[in-house]
Enzyme design. Sequence first.
Site, PDB file in Angstrom:
ATOM      1  N   ASP A  31      83.871  51.759  19.693  1.00 43.76           N
ATOM      2  CA  ASP A  31      82.588  52.378  19.365  1.00 43.76           C
ATOM      3  C   ASP A  31      82.653  52.881  17.928  1.00 43.76           C
ATOM      4  O   ASP A  31      83.564  53.643  17.572  1.00 43.76           O
ATOM      5  CB  ASP A  31      82.295  53.547  20.308  1.00 43.76           C
ATOM      6  CG  ASP A  31      81.937  53.082  21.714  1.00 43.76           C
ATOM      7  OD1 ASP A  31      81.898  51.857  21.943  1.00 43.76           O
ATOM      8  OD2 ASP A  31      81.704  53.952  22.577  1.00 43.76           O
ATOM      9  N   ASP A  43      71.434  50.721  30.127  1.00 45.17           N
ATOM     10  CA  ASP A  43      72.041  52.046  30.161  1.00 45.17           C
ATOM     11  C   ASP A  43      71.195  52.936  31.056  1.00 45.17           C
ATOM     12  O   ASP A  43      69.991  53.085  30.830  1.00 45.17           O
ATOM     13  CB  ASP A  43      72.119  52.633  28.751  1.00 45.17           C
ATOM     14  CG  ASP A  43      72.853  51.710  27.786  1.00 45.17           C
ATOM     15  OD1 ASP A  43      73.822  51.060  28.227  1.00 45.17           O
ATOM     16  OD2 ASP A  43      72.458  51.637  26.608  1.00 45.17           O
TER      17      ASP A  43
END
Length: 259
Positions: free
Chosen positions: A24, A145
Site C-alpha cells: 500500500d 470495499d
Amino acid sequence: PGAWVGPDREFFEVEAVILFPAIDLKDGQCVRLKLGEMHTATVYNENPAAQAKAFEDQGFEWLHVVDLNGAFEGQSVNGAAVEAILKATNNLVQLGGGIRTLAHIESWLNKGLARVILGTIAVRDPELVKEACRLFPGKVAVGIDAKGGYVAVEGWAEASTLGVVELAQKFEGAGVAAIIYTDIDRDGVLAGIDWPSTIALADAVSIPVIASGGLASMDDIRRMTMPDAAKLEGAISGRALYDGRIDPAEALAVLKGAQ
C-alpha cells in the site's frame, strides 16, 4: 480462474489459491492502514521497489499494490513508486487506487501491469468497467470495499446504499478477471478474514473472488485450503506478513500442498 499476462497475452491457469502480498503506497512509501484511515498509516518500508523484490525473493508470484493517495484523490499519485516496483520485480502486479478512465487503464497496462483494479468507478460507471473488460480481456478486476455490508467508495471515505452481492452481480458475464472483496471493518487490525461473507459472495457469482481485509495468522492460511474456499482465487495479506505473524515459506508450502 486465470488471467492474461504479458505483452503477448499468454494465458496461464491458476492451480492453487494465491496469497497476494500487499504493498500500500502513501506518499511514496510502503505503509499499512487500520480500518482504511489515512492518519493510522504505519510505514513499513520507505522503498516500495525493494519491498516488491523482497516478496519475489520469498517465493510470491503476485503483488497487490494500492495507491492510497490515488484512491482518495481520484487520480494516480504514487505513479513513480509503482513504476519502480514494476522495474524491480518479475512478479505479476495488480494495481488499484484512483484509476477512473479507459486511457488511464490502458496507460498502466502498457507499463506492464498484469491487471488494474477498478473500485469507485465500478459503482459510479459500471458500463465503463464492462467496456474496459472488452478492450483489455482478462486484465480488469473490480474492487468491492464493504462497510456494514454496503459498498464504500472514494478511498472508503464515502458509503453507498449498494449491497456487495448486488454490485458484483452487475458484472456477471462482462469478463471481469476477479473481484477483490475487502471488509473495511477488519482491514489492518488482524481480526481474521470474514470468511462467511467472502464465501457467500463467491457462491453468488461466477467471477473469481479474492479475500482482503484482516488476514491475521496461519489459521487464515489453512482456512484457504478448505473445500468451500477452493473457489476463491486467493487472499491478500498485509500487516500479518510485515509483522511476521505469517511466515512466507510456511504459508506458501501450505497452499502449495493443498493443490
